[in-house]
Every structure is written in structure tokens, then in C-alpha cells.
Design a protein around this motif. Structure first.
Motif, PDB file in Angstrom:
ATOM      1  N   LEU A 187       0.830  -1.193   0.000  1.00  0.00           N
ATOM      2  CA  LEU A 187       0.000   0.000   0.000  1.00  0.00           C
ATOM      3  C   LEU A 187       0.871   1.253   0.000  1.00  0.00           C
ATOM      4  CD1 LEU A 187      -2.730   1.425   0.174  1.00  0.00           C
ATOM      5  CD2 LEU A 187      -2.628   1.147   2.672  1.00  0.00           C
ATOM      6  N   GLN A 188       1.944   1.241   0.800  1.00  0.00           N
ATOM      7  CA  GLN A 188       2.820   2.403   0.852  1.00  0.00           C
ATOM      8  C   GLN A 188       3.501   2.650  -0.489  1.00  0.00           C
ATOM      9  OE1 GLN A 188       2.069   3.957   3.492  1.00  0.00           O
ATOM     10  NE2 GLN A 188       1.061   2.088   4.206  1.00  0.00           N
ATOM     11  N   ASP A 189       3.867   1.583  -1.188  1.00  0.00           N
ATOM     12  CA  ASP A 189       4.460   1.726  -2.516  1.00  0.00           C
ATOM     13  C   ASP A 189       3.465   2.368  -3.479  1.00  0.00           C
ATOM     14  OD1 ASP A 189       6.859   0.671  -1.782  1.00  0.00           O
ATOM     15  OD2 ASP A 189       6.472  -1.333  -2.554  1.00  0.00           O
ATOM     16  N   TYR A 190       2.222   1.932  -3.405  1.00  0.00           N
ATOM     17  CA  TYR A 190       1.186   2.505  -4.267  1.00  0.00           C
ATOM     18  C   TYR A 190       1.009   3.999  -3.973  1.00  0.00           C
ATOM     19  CZ  TYR A 190      -0.403  -2.172  -5.756  1.00  0.00           C
ATOM     20  OH  TYR A 190      -0.503  -3.431  -6.292  1.00  0.00           O
ATOM     21  N   ILE A 191       0.942   4.320  -2.687  1.00  0.00           N
ATOM     22  CA  ILE A 191       0.737   5.712  -2.291  1.00  0.00           C
ATOM     23  C   ILE A 191       1.908   6.581  -2.727  1.00  0.00           C
ATOM     24  CG2 ILE A 191       0.550   7.285  -0.319  1.00  0.00           C
ATOM     25  CD1 ILE A 191      -1.019   5.092   1.122  1.00  0.00           C
ATOM     26  N   ALA A 192       3.120   6.069  -2.521  1.00  0.00           N
ATOM     27  CA  ALA A 192       4.309   6.841  -2.860  1.00  0.00           C
ATOM     28  C   ALA A 192       4.347   7.152  -4.351  1.00  0.00           C
ATOM     29  CB  ALA A 192       5.554   6.090  -2.454  1.00  0.00           C
ATOM     30  N   CYS A 193       4.077   6.155  -5.166  1.00  0.00           N
ATOM     31  CA  CYS A 193       4.075   6.382  -6.610  1.00  0.00           C
ATOM     32  C   CYS A 193       2.969   7.360  -7.009  1.00  0.00           C
ATOM     33  CB  CYS A 193       3.906   5.058  -7.355  1.00  0.00           C
ATOM     34  SG  CYS A 193       5.449   4.141  -7.550  1.00  0.00           S
ATOM     35  N   TYR A 194       1.810   7.166  -6.413  1.00  0.00           N
ATOM     36  CA  TYR A 194       0.706   8.080  -6.721  1.00  0.00           C
ATOM     37  C   TYR A 194       1.077   9.520  -6.380  1.00  0.00           C
ATOM     38  CZ  TYR A 194      -3.842  10.370  -6.515  1.00  0.00           C
ATOM     39  OH  TYR A 194      -4.870  11.249  -6.699  1.00  0.00           O
ATOM     40  N   ASN A 195       1.602   9.728  -5.172  1.00  0.00           N
ATOM     41  CA  ASN A 195       1.971  11.081  -4.747  1.00  0.00           C
ATOM     42  C   ASN A 195       3.093  11.663  -5.603  1.00  0.00           C
ATOM     43  OD1 ASN A 195       0.086  11.341  -2.733  1.00  0.00           O
ATOM     44  ND2 ASN A 195       1.452  10.715  -1.090  1.00  0.00           N
ATOM     45  N   GLN A 196       3.999  10.812  -6.030  1.00  0.00           N
ATOM     46  CA  GLN A 196       5.133  11.268  -6.820  1.00  0.00           C
ATOM     47  C   GLN A 196       4.735  11.630  -8.250  1.00  0.00           C
ATOM     48  OE1 GLN A 196       8.074   8.244  -7.501  1.00  0.00           O
ATOM     49  NE2 GLN A 196       9.621   9.678  -8.229  1.00  0.00           N
TER      50      GLN A 196
END
Length: 357
Positions: free
Chosen positions: A80-89
Motif C-alpha cells: 500500500l505504501q508503494d502505491y501511495i508513494a508512486c501516486y503522490n510522486q
């Protein structure tokens, strides 16, 4: 990676906002992950909502006494954190590029006429970063993909397609090649670019919604556990005010909303924010060096939210001058606009992140 959009202008229906994550929170307060936050997690947490770590014995005892989750739970949270990080980036830059294109291509159905007085082109989208996230997502969805995984795959595929088209268009417009071919290539590029934009925006909305569903589950559970273990100290209060801020932006970030409902959520946000401010005044040793910036950000968001609710509640139309300002890059200067409140929200998240950088 870490840790959410609508415009009054005609350029876009959604204003990108960041998604707050619980990744750093877990490492600090409840040991939600099986291992401590290492370098990978530190790098990934640059965009998350990070609470202040207290130095009290009670807080340390709460962390020590909390059992580590199972490996599947930890893996799920990492994903989930990987998904969020990519989304935010990636997401905000993609929307900025789209908004820039729409700001001068007045008819997105017809495309460039070739008679535009001003041609801005597009902003670049980093295709290398997209490729990295695409690889990361491919690893994450192995096994039995769920709704979030399907949304992630569709999102990154649509963004990869858009990124390639934007890269081609960027070279064309940044080099002023349209002046040499009478917009021939620009007109040819438009149809696939417009279709890709539409597809990406749809997939972006779905992905962000699925992320929020999963993220809310973790945040709510952790807040309950943290309050039970430590009480309403600063780590809990920071999480609570950020949670209230998120629920508020989901409503008032829309073009139209129920002002009475928004006023209630705003009051909840103000209440817990005031509680946090009062707590720090009485327990200054509990706050890190970033608290002053976070406090300012809470006030800026409070003010922008009040302006937004008043404009909708009182049915205040935008003046002609304000309408001219409601575009990417200047919409945030208009009182009561979606752009202004979203900008304040994004800066609130950044200030919260800096509490643990």
C-alpha cells in the motif's frame, strides 16, 4: 513511499491532492510492521503523514508491548505504501501537464486550431519514474490481485501511455516545431493525446479512491489503538487532525457540496486541531522542531477551508477577475476556491511529513 481534487475552472474537474499514509506512523507508534523503519522506509516516507515521536516511557512501552503483525499483513502494508508513494510522486505532475495543455487548447474535442495566440505546450512527465513504479507495481500484484491491485495496474499503464505521448508532444512544442509545419504534427498528436488524457483521469480517480479505502482502514485502526495505549497525546492528536483534514478536503474539494455538512466536519477539524495546539503549549517538550511549521499549516488550512465553506454556503459567485485567475498556477490566489483549499491541504501534509524528516 507514502504519505488527496475538483476545479471551478473549465480546465479540469479534479485538482490533484496528496494522499496521506500511515507508514511512518506505524513504525513510530504501534509497530504495525514486523521490522523497524529502515533506510527504504525512510526514503519512502517523504510524503506521508508523520506524527511526532514522544520520548516518554509510556510511549516507548506502548510500542514495545504491541505485538508485531503477521508477515502477510506487513507485506500488504508495504505494498500500500508503494502505491501511495508512486501516486503522490507521479499524479500531480501528470495533472499539471494536462492542465497546461488544456489552458491553451480551448477545444479539447477539436484540438489545436493552429491560430492560437499563445502556445504553452505541456509540462514534462518523468517517464523514468513511471517505469520504476511500473516495475514496482508488477511485483506487488503477484499472487491474487484485489481491487486495489487491479486499479494500480490500470493506473500505471494509463500513465505510461500518457507519459510517452507527452514526451513526444513536449519535444514538438518546446522546440517550436509547430511554427515550421503549420501545426500539422500538433493536430495529429491531439486525438491520441486527448484519448490518453481521458483514460488516465478515469484511472487516476479510481486508483486514488481504492487507495483511500485501504488507507482509511489502517489509519482508523491505528488511531484507536494509539489512543488506547497512550491516550490523547501529540502522536494521536496529529493523526486525528490529519484524519479530520482529509475527510474535510474530500467534501469541500468538490465543486459542489453540502455546506451544512462541511461546517460540521470543519468544526471537528478545528476542535482536534485546537486540542493539539493546547497540548503542545502545555507539553512543549513533546513537539519536534517541525511543530511550528505544522501549526502554521493547520491555521492556513483552517482559514482556506472556512473561506471555501462560506463561498458555497453564501452562494458567492466568482467575479470576472476571479474567473480569469481560476486556472493552473493562479487559482490558489482566489478566496474560497477549490485550488486554494487543496493547496493548503497539500502543504499541511508536507508540514506533517517534515515532523520526522
Amino acid at each position: 513511499m507514502k504519505s488527496p481534487q475538483t476545479a471551478v475552472s473549465s480546465f479540469h474537474k479534479k485538482i490533484p491532492r496528496r494522499i496521506a499514509s500511515t507508514h511512518v506512523l506505524a513504525c513510530i507508534s504501534l509497530a504495525l510492521l514486523a521490522t523497524a523503519c529502515g533506510k527504504k522506509n525512510e526514503d519512502a516516507s517523504a510524503s506521508s503523514v508523520a506524527p511526532v515521536m514522544t520520548a516518554t516511557t509510556a510511549s516507548q512501552a506502548a510500542v514495545a508491548s504491541t505485538p508485531a503483525p503477521s508477515a502477510p499483513a506487513a507485506a500488504s502494508d508495504d505494498k500500500l505504501q508503494d502505491y501511495i508513494a508512486c501516486y503522490n510522486q507521479l499524479d500531480r505532475n501528470a495533472h499539471r501537464s494536462i492542465a497546461r495543455y488544456r489552458s491553451w487548447v480551448k477545444d479539447m474535442d477539436a484540438g489545436p486550431s493552429g491560430k492560437e495566440m499563445v502556445v504553452y505546450g505541456l509540462y514534462k512527465i518523468d517517464v523514468a519514474d513511471i517505469a520504476k513504479c511500473k516495475t514496482s507495481f508488477a511485483q506487488a500484484v503477484k499472487g491474487t490481485p484485489g481491487k486495489l491491485d487491479a486499479a494500480a495496474t490500470a493506473y500505471i499503464d494509463s500513465l505510461a501511455e500518457l507519459g510517452a505521448l507527452v514526451a513526444d508532444a513536449d519535444v514538438y512544442y518546446s522546440r517550436d516545431n509547430y511554427k515550421d509545419d503549420a501545426f500539422a504534427k500538433g493536430k495529429k498528436l491531439h486525438a491520441p493525446l486527448a484519448a490518453s488524457i481521458k483514460n488516465f483521469e478515469e484511472k487516476s480517480n479510481i486508483f486514488s479512491e481504492e487507495i483511500e479505502v485501504e488507507n482509511d482502514k489502517i489509519l482508523d485502526a491505528e488511531m484507536q489503538q494509539l489512543e488506547k495505549n497512550e491516550g490523547r497525546q501529540l502522536p494521536y492528536l496529529q493523526m486525528a487532525l490529519m484524519s479530520k483534514a482529509k475527510h474535510l478536503i474530500r467534501l469541500i474539494g468538490e465543486e459542489k457540496f453540502d455546506a451544512a455538512a462541511a461546517a460540521k466536519i470543519l468544526a471537528d477539524y478545528e476542535s482536534v486541531t485546537d486540542e493539539a495546539i493546547t497540548y503542545v503549549k502545555k507539553n512543549s517538550e513533546s513537539a519536534g522542531s517541525g511543530w511550528s511549521s505544522l501549526e502554521r499549516a493547520t491555521e492556513d488550512y483552517r482559514k482556506a477551508a472556512k473561506e471555501r465553506v462560506r463561498r458555497i454556503r453564501d452562494k458567492v459567485a466568482y467575479s470576472e477577475g476571479e474567473k480569469m485567475m481560476l486556472k493552473p498556477g493562479s487559482g490558489w490566489m482566489v478566496e474560497g476556491s477549490q485550488e486554494k483549499v487543496t493547496k493548503a491541504y497539500n502543504e499541511l501534509i508536507e508540514a506533517s511529513n517534515h515532523m520526522h524528516r
